[in-house]
Design a protein around this motif. Structure first.
Motif, PDB file in Angstrom:
ATOM      1  N   ASP A   1       0.809  -1.222   0.000  1.00 45.93           N
ATOM      2  CA  ASP A   1       0.000   0.000   0.000  1.00 45.93           C
ATOM      3  C   ASP A   1       0.841   1.270   0.000  1.00 45.93           C
ATOM      4  O   ASP A   1       0.447   2.272  -0.591  1.00 45.93           O
ATOM      5  N   PHE A   2       1.974   1.255   0.662  1.00 44.99           N
ATOM      6  CA  PHE A   2       2.791   2.459   0.733  1.00 44.99           C
ATOM      7  C   PHE A   2       4.197   2.101   1.192  1.00 44.99           C
ATOM      8  O   PHE A   2       4.413   1.147   1.952  1.00 44.99           O
ATOM      9  N   THR A   3       5.173   2.864   0.697  1.00 46.35           N
ATOM     10  CA  THR A   3       6.566   2.748   1.112  1.00 46.35           C
ATOM     11  C   THR A   3       7.122   4.173   1.189  1.00 46.35           C
ATOM     12  O   THR A   3       7.722   4.666   0.237  1.00 46.35           O
ATOM     13  N   VAL A   4       6.879   4.823   2.312  1.00 46.81           N
ATOM     14  CA  VAL A   4       7.386   6.175   2.532  1.00 46.81           C
ATOM     15  C   VAL A   4       8.853   6.082   2.943  1.00 46.81           C
ATOM     16  O   VAL A   4       9.192   5.378   3.896  1.00 46.81           O
ATOM     17  N   VAL A   5       9.712   6.786   2.219  1.00 54.55           N
ATOM     18  CA  VAL A   5      11.123   6.887   2.580  1.00 54.55           C
ATOM     19  C   VAL A   5      11.490   8.362   2.498  1.00 54.55           C
ATOM     20  O   VAL A   5      11.568   8.926   1.402  1.00 54.55           O
ATOM     21  N   GLY A   6      11.667   8.996   3.652  1.00 55.79           N
ATOM     22  CA  GLY A   6      11.992  10.413   3.702  1.00 55.79           C
ATOM     23  C   GLY A   6      13.349  10.616   4.341  1.00 55.79           C
ATOM     24  O   GLY A   6      13.523  10.359   5.533  1.00 55.79           O
ATOM     25  N   SER A   7      14.325  11.053   3.567  1.00 54.29           N
ATOM     26  CA  SER A   7      15.683  11.221   4.081  1.00 54.29           C
ATOM     27  C   SER A   7      15.998  12.686   4.314  1.00 54.29           C
ATOM     28  O   SER A   7      15.526  13.569   3.584  1.00 54.29           O
ATOM     29  N   GLY A   8      16.813  12.950   5.351  1.00 53.16           N
ATOM     30  CA  GLY A   8      17.220  14.319   5.625  1.00 53.16           C
ATOM     31  C   GLY A   8      16.023  15.233   5.745  1.00 53.16           C
ATOM     32  O   GLY A   8      15.048  14.930   6.444  1.00 53.16           O
ATOM     33  N   PRO A   9      16.022  16.376   5.028  1.00 49.24           N
ATOM     34  CA  PRO A   9      14.906  17.323   5.121  1.00 49.24           C
ATOM     35  C   PRO A   9      13.578  16.737   4.637  1.00 49.24           C
ATOM     36  O   PRO A   9      12.516  17.188   5.076  1.00 49.24           O
ATOM     37  N   ASN A  10      13.617  15.749   3.764  1.00 51.23           N
ATOM     38  CA  ASN A  10      12.373  15.132   3.294  1.00 51.23           C
ATOM     39  C   ASN A  10      11.657  14.374   4.410  1.00 51.23           C
ATOM     40  O   ASN A  10      10.446  14.143   4.339  1.00 51.23           O
ATOM     41  N   GLY A  11      12.393  13.993   5.441  1.00 51.93           N
ATOM     42  CA  GLY A  11      11.774  13.303   6.570  1.00 51.93           C
ATOM     43  C   GLY A  11      10.844  14.181   7.370  1.00 51.93           C
ATOM     44  O   GLY A  11      10.051  13.689   8.178  1.00 51.93           O
ATOM     45  N   ALA A  12      10.921  15.500   7.152  1.00 49.14           N
ATOM     46  CA  ALA A  12      10.022  16.423   7.844  1.00 49.14           C
ATOM     47  C   ALA A  12       8.654  16.481   7.196  1.00 49.14           C
ATOM     48  O   ALA A  12       7.758  17.174   7.683  1.00 49.14           O
ATOM     49  N   ASN A  13       8.462  15.760   6.091  1.00 51.56           N
ATOM     50  CA  ASN A  13       7.157  15.620   5.433  1.00 51.56           C
ATOM     51  C   ASN A  13       6.624  14.232   5.764  1.00 51.56           C
ATOM     52  O   ASN A  13       7.127  13.231   5.244  1.00 51.56           O
ATOM     53  N   PRO A  14       5.607  14.112   6.643  1.00 52.36           N
ATOM     54  CA  PRO A  14       5.162  12.790   7.097  1.00 52.36           C
ATOM     55  C   PRO A  14       4.754  11.841   5.974  1.00 52.36           C
ATOM     56  O   PRO A  14       4.926  10.627   6.108  1.00 52.36           O
ATOM     57  N   HIS A  15       4.218  12.365   4.873  1.00 52.52           N
ATOM     58  CA  HIS A  15       3.772  11.514   3.765  1.00 52.52           C
ATOM     59  C   HIS A  15       4.618  11.741   2.523  1.00 52.52           C
ATOM     60  O   HIS A  15       4.126  11.697   1.399  1.00 52.52           O
ATOM     61  N   HIS A  16       5.905  11.960   2.730  1.00 50.12           N
ATOM     62  CA  HIS A  16       6.803  12.199   1.599  1.00 50.12           C
ATOM     63  C   HIS A  16       6.759  11.030   0.622  1.00 50.12           C
ATOM     64  O   HIS A  16       6.847   9.866   1.015  1.00 50.12           O
ATOM     65  N   ASP A  17       6.636  11.349  -0.649  1.00 54.78           N
ATOM     66  CA  ASP A  17       6.672  10.347  -1.707  1.00 54.78           C
ATOM     67  C   ASP A  17       8.133  10.122  -2.087  1.00 54.78           C
ATOM     68  O   ASP A  17       8.805  11.034  -2.581  1.00 54.78           O
ATOM     69  N   ALA A  18       8.645   8.928  -1.825  1.00 51.84           N
ATOM     70  CA  ALA A  18      10.058   8.647  -2.078  1.00 51.84           C
ATOM     71  C   ALA A  18      10.462   9.126  -3.462  1.00 51.84           C
ATOM     72  O   ALA A  18       9.825   8.787  -4.464  1.00 51.84           O
ATOM     73  N   GLY A  19      11.527   9.934  -3.502  1.00 48.64           N
ATOM     74  CA  GLY A  19      11.942  10.531  -4.766  1.00 48.64           C
ATOM     75  C   GLY A  19      13.364  10.180  -5.141  1.00 48.64           C
ATOM     76  O   GLY A  19      13.914   9.161  -4.705  1.00 48.64           O
ATOM     77  N   ASP A  20      13.976  11.063  -5.928  1.00 49.47           N
ATOM     78  CA  ASP A  20      15.310  10.769  -6.434  1.00 49.47           C
ATOM     79  C   ASP A  20      16.421  11.400  -5.603  1.00 49.47           C
ATOM     80  O   ASP A  20      17.582  11.418  -6.032  1.00 49.47           O
ATOM     81  N   ARG A  21      16.067  11.917  -4.410  1.00 43.07           N
ATOM     82  CA  ARG A  21      17.126  12.442  -3.543  1.00 43.07           C
ATOM     83  C   ARG A  21      18.068  11.315  -3.151  1.00 43.07           C
ATOM     84  O   ARG A  21      17.639  10.230  -2.740  1.00 43.07           O
ATOM     85  N   VAL A  22      19.369  11.571  -3.247  1.00 44.25           N
ATOM     86  CA  VAL A  22      20.371  10.589  -2.853  1.00 44.25           C
ATOM     87  C   VAL A  22      20.596  10.689  -1.349  1.00 44.25           C
ATOM     88  O   VAL A  22      20.878  11.779  -0.815  1.00 44.25           O
TER      89      VAL A  22
END
Length: 366
Positions: free
Chosen positions: A193-214
């Motif tokens: 259903d979902f795989t939220v992966v928020g790294s660094g500043p993206n982790g401050a978004n609870p529903h961050h859509d895993a993107g291309d940030r390294v």
């Protein structure tokens, strides 16, 4: 599950509706129909509707071309199944079953297309969404359901132990998310259903859509993932750190862990759902991070990964043995990092039981 269990669920739903002052319930394709009958047709413009009313045999109206599948559903023996053919008005066929007045509960997933047609053919009838009028319909799980949820939770725990053995630094968030999805399936899930992966500043978004940030050394990484295993949901969140964390990162993680533990320890029958939210929020507020806890503390889980009850201010429903829900406080520092820790918990006769059991300590990953 035995066919008789579906019959019992339909009977309970009809009685619950009557107790709530409803004339009955109308259930269209989606998780409610699957839970009540074991029948899972596609959601389309062709009307499929289950009608339950106390003292009456359950009625299932289906497109004629789908009737053979309906007749083989696990709960079919408890139903009167009526087919309608293209060119007929299925809503006109439903109208005599509803009557001229009364109030019906309608499954949350009902399409507006269908609900508006119900209103057209039965203008004297009113409707309310299940979440509003029957919030407890699926909220209290029996022993079978709790164990299905426990199995899903154990599988998600195994995925977490698998993922932390892999490398994070130098890989994109979406690569880690793809690993989580693959591992969920390998560990027995039929649906991710979902795989939220928020790294660094993206982790401050609870529903961050895993993107291309390294992902970089020095990052906090929030991982929130789940799906369905044997028809029941998993949902867990852990926050890991790539390399050694700073003192502040450790502090925030400790605060969230303390809030999650305090909320878990507050679980017992009779406690209002909002009280669990208040307990978690109080810990975070006292630590000075109250404004950065920006969502409710939890949600119910069952045949869907989000359903009643909701652990949020204003929800006065008391906890009841068999309720299953997440406890997932978090702190989100904009532009910097976030931390969330989540377990699925069931209310027992005296306390809470965790259905996720991986360590809630801050895990260091490579």
């Amino acid at each position: 599950m035995a066919p008789s269990a579906y019959v019992a669920r339909m009977e309970r739903a009809a009685v619950s509706a009557a107790d709530a002052g409803l004339a009955g319930v109308i259930v269209t394709p989606g998780p409610d129909l699957a839970w009540l009958t074991g029948y899972q047709p596609a959601m389309t413009e062709r009307l499929t509707a289950l009608l339950l009313s106390a003292g009456r045999r359950p009625q299932l109206l289906v497109p004629a071309l789908e009737r053979p599948d309906a007749e083989h559903a696990p709960g079919a023996r408890g139903l009167t199944i009526t087919g309608w053919t293209d060119g007929q008005d299925p809503y006109a066929a439903l109208a005599p079953l509803l009557g001229e007045r009364g109030r019906y509960g309608v499954s949350d997933d009902a399409w507006a297309l269908h609900l508006l047609a119900f209103q057209r053919v039965c203008p004297g009838v009113s409707y309310g969404a299940f979440t509003e009028v029957l919030p407890m319909l699926r909220a209290v799980k029996d022993a079978y359901e709790v164990e299905r949820l426990a199995a899903a939770g154990a599988a998600a725990d195994a995925v977490y132990e698998d993922i932390v053995k892999l490398r994070f630094a130098g890989r994109r968030e979406q690569d880690v998310a793809a690993d989580l999805a693959r591992l969920l399936l390998e560990r027995g899930h039929s649906q991710v259903d979902f795989t939220v992966v928020g790294s660094g500043p993206n982790g401050a978004n609870p529903h961050h859509d895993a993107g291309d940030r390294v992902i970089e050394t020095g990052d906090m990484v929030v991982m929130d993932f789940g799906g369905l295993l044997d028809g029941y949901g998993s949902d867990t969140t852990r926050t890991v750190h790539v390399g050694e964390p700073s003192a502040e990162e450790r502090k925030v993680h400790d605060v969230v862990r303390e809030a999650q533990q305090a909320a878990f320890e507050a679980v017992r029958p009779g406690v209002a759902c909002q009280e669990i939210d208040r307990v978690a929020r109080q810990v975070i507020r006292r630590a000075g991070y109250g404004e950065y806890f920006i969502h409710r503390t939890g949600h119910g889980i069952g045949v869907t990964t989000h359903e009643p009850p909701y652990l949020v201010e204003g929800e006065h429903l008391p906890l009841v043995p068999g309720m299953c829900f997440s406890i997932e406080p978090g702190v989100y520092l904009p532009g910097r990092f976030g931390v969330r820790i989540e377990d699925i918990v069931t209310c027992t006769e005296s306390a809470g039981r965790r259905l996720n059991n991986t360590s809630r300590e801050l895990r260091i990953v490579a």
